[in-house]
Design an enzyme around this catalytic site. Sequence first.
Site, PDB file in Angstrom:
ATOM      1  N   ARG A   9       0.845  -1.194   0.000  1.00 15.21           N
ATOM      2  CA  ARG A   9       0.000   0.000   0.000  1.00 15.21           C
ATOM      3  C   ARG A   9       0.878   1.241   0.000  1.00 15.21           C
ATOM      4  O   ARG A   9       1.957   1.258   0.587  1.00 15.21           O
ATOM      5  CB  ARG A   9      -0.904   0.015   1.230  1.00 15.21           C
ATOM      6  CG  ARG A   9      -2.137  -0.870   1.084  1.00 15.21           C
ATOM      7  CD  ARG A   9      -3.068  -0.733   2.265  1.00 15.21           C
ATOM      8  NE  ARG A   9      -2.447  -1.192   3.490  1.00 15.21           N
ATOM      9  CZ  ARG A   9      -1.955  -0.405   4.420  1.00 15.21           C
ATOM     10  NH1 ARG A   9      -2.027   0.910   4.298  1.00 15.21           N
ATOM     11  NH2 ARG A   9      -1.398  -0.914   5.493  1.00 15.21           N
ATOM     12  N   TYR A  18      -1.427  -3.681  -6.701  1.00 14.70           N
ATOM     13  CA  TYR A  18      -1.111  -4.501  -5.527  1.00 14.70           C
ATOM     14  C   TYR A  18      -2.100  -4.333  -4.370  1.00 14.70           C
ATOM     15  O   TYR A  18      -2.418  -3.207  -3.966  1.00 14.70           O
ATOM     16  CB  TYR A  18       0.290  -4.176  -5.010  1.00 14.70           C
ATOM     17  CG  TYR A  18       0.892  -5.328  -4.214  1.00 14.70           C
ATOM     18  CD1 TYR A  18       1.591  -6.348  -4.849  1.00 14.70           C
ATOM     19  CD2 TYR A  18       0.732  -5.411  -2.839  1.00 14.70           C
ATOM     20  CE1 TYR A  18       2.116  -7.410  -4.137  1.00 14.70           C
ATOM     21  CE2 TYR A  18       1.262  -6.475  -2.118  1.00 14.70           C
ATOM     22  CZ  TYR A  18       1.960  -7.478  -2.770  1.00 14.70           C
ATOM     23  OH  TYR A  18       2.482  -8.530  -2.067  1.00 14.70           O
ATOM     24  N   GLY A  19      -2.513  -5.428  -3.790  1.00 14.03           N
ATOM     25  CA  GLY A  19      -3.227  -5.470  -2.506  1.00 14.03           C
ATOM     26  C   GLY A  19      -4.259  -4.381  -2.311  1.00 14.03           C
ATOM     27  O   GLY A  19      -5.105  -4.135  -3.188  1.00 14.03           O
ATOM     28  N   LYS A  27      -9.320  -2.266   2.254  1.00 17.15           N
ATOM     29  CA  LYS A  27      -9.097  -1.092   3.119  1.00 17.15           C
ATOM     30  C   LYS A  27      -9.879   0.127   2.635  1.00 17.15           C
ATOM     31  O   LYS A  27     -10.397   0.897   3.435  1.00 17.15           O
ATOM     32  CB  LYS A  27      -7.609  -0.760   3.183  1.00 17.15           C
ATOM     33  CG  LYS A  27      -6.705  -1.939   3.508  1.00 17.15           C
ATOM     34  CD  LYS A  27      -6.902  -2.460   4.901  1.00 17.15           C
ATOM     35  CE  LYS A  27      -5.814  -3.483   5.243  1.00 17.15           C
ATOM     36  NZ  LYS A  27      -5.989  -4.081   6.556  1.00 17.15           N
ATOM     37  N   HIS A  42     -10.800  -2.135  12.093  1.00 23.45           N
ATOM     38  CA  HIS A  42      -9.664  -2.955  11.646  1.00 23.45           C
ATOM     39  C   HIS A  42      -9.444  -4.052  12.689  1.00 23.45           C
ATOM     40  O   HIS A  42      -8.487  -4.014  13.454  1.00 23.45           O
ATOM     41  CB  HIS A  42      -8.441  -2.034  11.525  1.00 23.45           C
ATOM     42  CG  HIS A  42      -7.271  -2.647  10.841  1.00 23.45           C
ATOM     43  ND1 HIS A  42      -5.994  -2.160  10.966  1.00 23.45           N
ATOM     44  CD2 HIS A  42      -7.171  -3.724  10.025  1.00 23.45           C
ATOM     45  CE1 HIS A  42      -5.163  -2.893  10.256  1.00 23.45           C
ATOM     46  NE2 HIS A  42      -5.851  -3.848   9.677  1.00 23.45           N
ATOM     47  N   SER A  65      -0.024  -3.488  12.624  1.00 21.06           N
ATOM     48  CA  SER A  65       0.601  -4.574  11.856  1.00 21.06           C
ATOM     49  C   SER A  65       1.803  -5.137  12.615  1.00 21.06           C
ATOM     50  O   SER A  65       2.374  -4.474  13.472  1.00 21.06           O
ATOM     51  CB  SER A  65       1.027  -4.072  10.485  1.00 21.06           C
ATOM     52  OG  SER A  65       1.931  -3.017  10.633  1.00 21.06           O
ATOM     53  N   ALA A  66       2.148  -6.370  12.302  1.00 16.84           N
ATOM     54  CA  ALA A  66       3.273  -7.089  12.914  1.00 16.84           C
ATOM     55  C   ALA A  66       3.031  -7.422  14.385  1.00 16.84           C
ATOM     56  O   ALA A  66       3.957  -7.549  15.164  1.00 16.84           O
ATOM     57  CB  ALA A  66       4.588  -6.320  12.756  1.00 16.84           C
ATOM     58  N   CYS A  67       1.748  -7.565  14.765  1.00 16.46           N
ATOM     59  CA  CYS A  67       1.429  -7.952  16.142  1.00 16.46           C
ATOM     60  C   CYS A  67       0.698  -9.292  16.204  1.00 16.46           C
ATOM     61  O   CYS A  67       0.124  -9.652  17.224  1.00 16.46           O
ATOM     62  CB  CYS A  67       0.598  -6.879  16.817  1.00 16.46           C
ATOM     63  SG  CYS A  67       1.516  -5.370  17.164  1.00 16.46           S
ATOM     64  N   GLY A  68       0.676 -10.032  15.095  1.00 12.28           N
ATOM     65  CA  GLY A  68       0.133 -11.386  15.120  1.00 12.28           C
ATOM     66  C   GLY A  68      -1.388 -11.464  15.053  1.00 12.28           C
ATOM     67  O   GLY A  68      -1.994 -12.345  15.654  1.00 12.28           O
ATOM     68  N   ASP A  87      -9.208  -9.541   9.644  1.00 15.02           N
ATOM     69  CA  ASP A  87      -8.757  -8.180   9.350  1.00 15.02           C
ATOM     70  C   ASP A  87      -9.793  -7.088   9.632  1.00 15.02           C
ATOM     71  O   ASP A  87      -9.418  -6.025  10.116  1.00 15.02           O
ATOM     72  CB  ASP A  87      -8.331  -8.103   7.868  1.00 15.02           C
ATOM     73  CG  ASP A  87      -7.460  -6.897   7.561  1.00 15.02           C
ATOM     74  OD1 ASP A  87      -6.694  -6.483   8.440  1.00 15.02           O
ATOM     75  OD2 ASP A  87      -7.554  -6.355   6.445  1.00 15.02           O
ATOM     76  N   ASN A 144       6.539  -8.280   2.279  1.00 10.67           N
ATOM     77  CA  ASN A 144       5.087  -8.071   2.197  1.00 10.67           C
ATOM     78  C   ASN A 144       4.461  -9.009   1.159  1.00 10.67           C
ATOM     79  O   ASN A 144       3.411  -8.719   0.600  1.00 10.67           O
ATOM     80  CB  ASN A 144       4.771  -6.607   1.858  1.00 10.67           C
ATOM     81  CG  ASN A 144       3.293  -6.268   2.057  1.00 10.67           C
ATOM     82  OD1 ASN A 144       2.663  -6.723   3.013  1.00 10.67           O
ATOM     83  ND2 ASN A 144       2.725  -5.474   1.151  1.00 10.67           N
ATOM     84  N   ARG A 203       2.222 -11.962  -0.213  1.00 13.58           N
ATOM     85  CA  ARG A 203       0.877 -12.276   0.297  1.00 13.58           C
ATOM     86  C   ARG A 203       0.300 -13.547  -0.303  1.00 13.58           C
ATOM     87  O   ARG A 203       0.606 -13.902  -1.436  1.00 13.58           O
ATOM     88  CB  ARG A 203      -0.073 -11.127  -0.050  1.00 13.58           C
ATOM     89  CG  ARG A 203       0.313  -9.787   0.539  1.00 13.58           C
ATOM     90  CD  ARG A 203      -0.241  -9.624   1.917  1.00 13.58           C
ATOM     91  NE  ARG A 203       0.203  -8.409   2.585  1.00 13.58           N
ATOM     92  CZ  ARG A 203      -0.427  -7.890   3.642  1.00 13.58           C
ATOM     93  NH1 ARG A 203      -1.506  -8.464   4.126  1.00 13.58           N
ATOM     94  NH2 ARG A 203       0.044  -6.807   4.221  1.00 13.58           N
TER      95      ARG A 203
END
Length: 593
Positions: free
Chosen positions: A67, A207-208, A216, A236, A258-261, A283, A374, A376
């Site tokens: 993004r 992308y995404g 989003k 979110h 992000s990056a918190c599982g 998500d 990133n 996916r």
Amino acid sequence: MTKNTKLLNWVSEVAALCQPDNIHWCDGSQREADELCALMVKNGTFKPIPARPGSFWCRSHAGDVARVEDRTFICSQDKDDAGPTNNWCEPAEMKAKLHGLFKGAMKGRTLYVIPFSMGPIGSHIAHIGVELTDSPYVVVNMRIMTRIGAKVLTELGAHGAFVACLHSVGAPLAPGQTDVAWPCNPDHKYIVHFPEEHTIWSFGSGYGGNALLGKKCFSLRIASCMARDGGWLAEHMLILGLTNPQGQKIYIAAAFPSACGKTNLAMLTPTIPGWKAECIGDDIAWMKFHSDGRLYAINPEAGFFGVAPGTSLHSNPNAIHTVARNSIFTNVAFDEAKGDVWWEEMTAQSPAKLTSWLGEEWAPGTGKKAAHPNARYTAPAEQCPVIDPAWQDPNGVPISAILFGGRRPTTVPLVFEALSWQHGTFLGSQQSSETTAAQAGAVGVARRDPMAMLPFCGYHMGDYFAHWLKIGKTPGAKLPKIFYVNWFRKSADGRWLWPGFGENARVLKWIFERCAGTGKAVQTAIGWLPTPDALDISGLKVSNADLAELLSVDKAKWLAEIPAIREHFAKFGAKLPKGLVAELDALEKRLKA
Ligand code: SAT
Ligand code: MN
């Protein structure tokens, strides 16, 4: 086809502007998807993955991998409605610019019309969108991530409203020009939202979240505005169901940066006997009140668009099983010998030889990543082994608890419960996570990401906080309890204090018990913490000293946070709700007492 004149007119207008060679109305069928995948195999965009039936490997342009927040705009009429956390541009000025870019942008390409539903078709919580795109990659991804096709047009009817999502990769083809595998526009990228018109214009990226506009752009940025106006919540958040050994079940929603599982928690396998966790979504959550006063949530999506690197049988076995077939892998590596994809940490040992996400020959020890960080997978939610039986329930599921949290090596305990909805809103509004190597800038700085919505709130964040507080005052509301969790506490000598992953079920168990009215807690300056015996640690190798540290409140450390929170709040100016200032003042007073 449709009799919806608004849609028919819009498609004609876009076709006149973008000048595609063909127009294709997507019916959503398997046959259509097969044809598009075959077309992309022929074009060199897709490569079939022999080890995974119905699955394809795809590499993007090296400059189109994530993004683009600096190219993302909220074009509300009034600049003040976009607030300090969004890029803004005057709508007429932006439209003029976009018209210039979209003019002739689809020459040599097909314009695909994708009617899609965010949420089960016909659910009163769901909403319809239509994406017009010149990317077949977008069509097959949207077919996994949302419900698309003829049945959506039927639901839309002749007069139904929809969110209009226009997308072009911004790479017209001259007559006879051969296409590249990943068309995009490296020089001009715009991800633009017109919240008053419920319209999205996206240009230049394939992308995404830049291109799959149901995610989003619609389900968070536009939907957050719809939710503000309609008295509901577009968040979110993952949604999971938790069942105790007696068969009683609650649903939990959780917002982490992000990056918190988040995906790992959404698909968690509990380590404590008799407890069961099931996944509704990983998500996004849309939550609306029912007549019983409770908030009911749906996952508006129908698939997972998850980060592949780091996903393994150890970290998330359910995700691994989910992507065994009918999945698209973008920017992972390819193992020719096995006929399979690979990414960092997928297996303990990397294969000796791979084709990297850049299409280069790759071997371990080169210092280069085989998969883009990133990279996916796009996979159907119904393939998740722990998908909740109610995941498509049009009524949604009643939410008992909302979790906020982040990655904080110090200060923040493993879990605590808010004193009230207003206090919980305060906790979400100052939510922070330590930066990791994944972000540019200094590592280890607590970055504030309110409700994990920083890049996704479609309006002024001060008004968004006020909306949360207003939701808490809904007459007759039976609100979820709010909790704050931190799986990432470290000891003074840098050890993880908590094992995380499936063991997080022990924390969920306490949350379950608090919701049931049985969990034991002690009131502290920051909220309710589990009493030392309240957390089920049977069979867990965590020392009493570590447990005490995980559940401690260091008043000096918390007091040191107060100026940073005040500074964070100052950004929202006059729109910062008084209720949040009151909570911050009250916290400071309790800490000083
Ligand atoms: O690319 S997406 O926006 O869909 C995923 C993400 O950034 O979380
Ligand atoms: Mn997300």
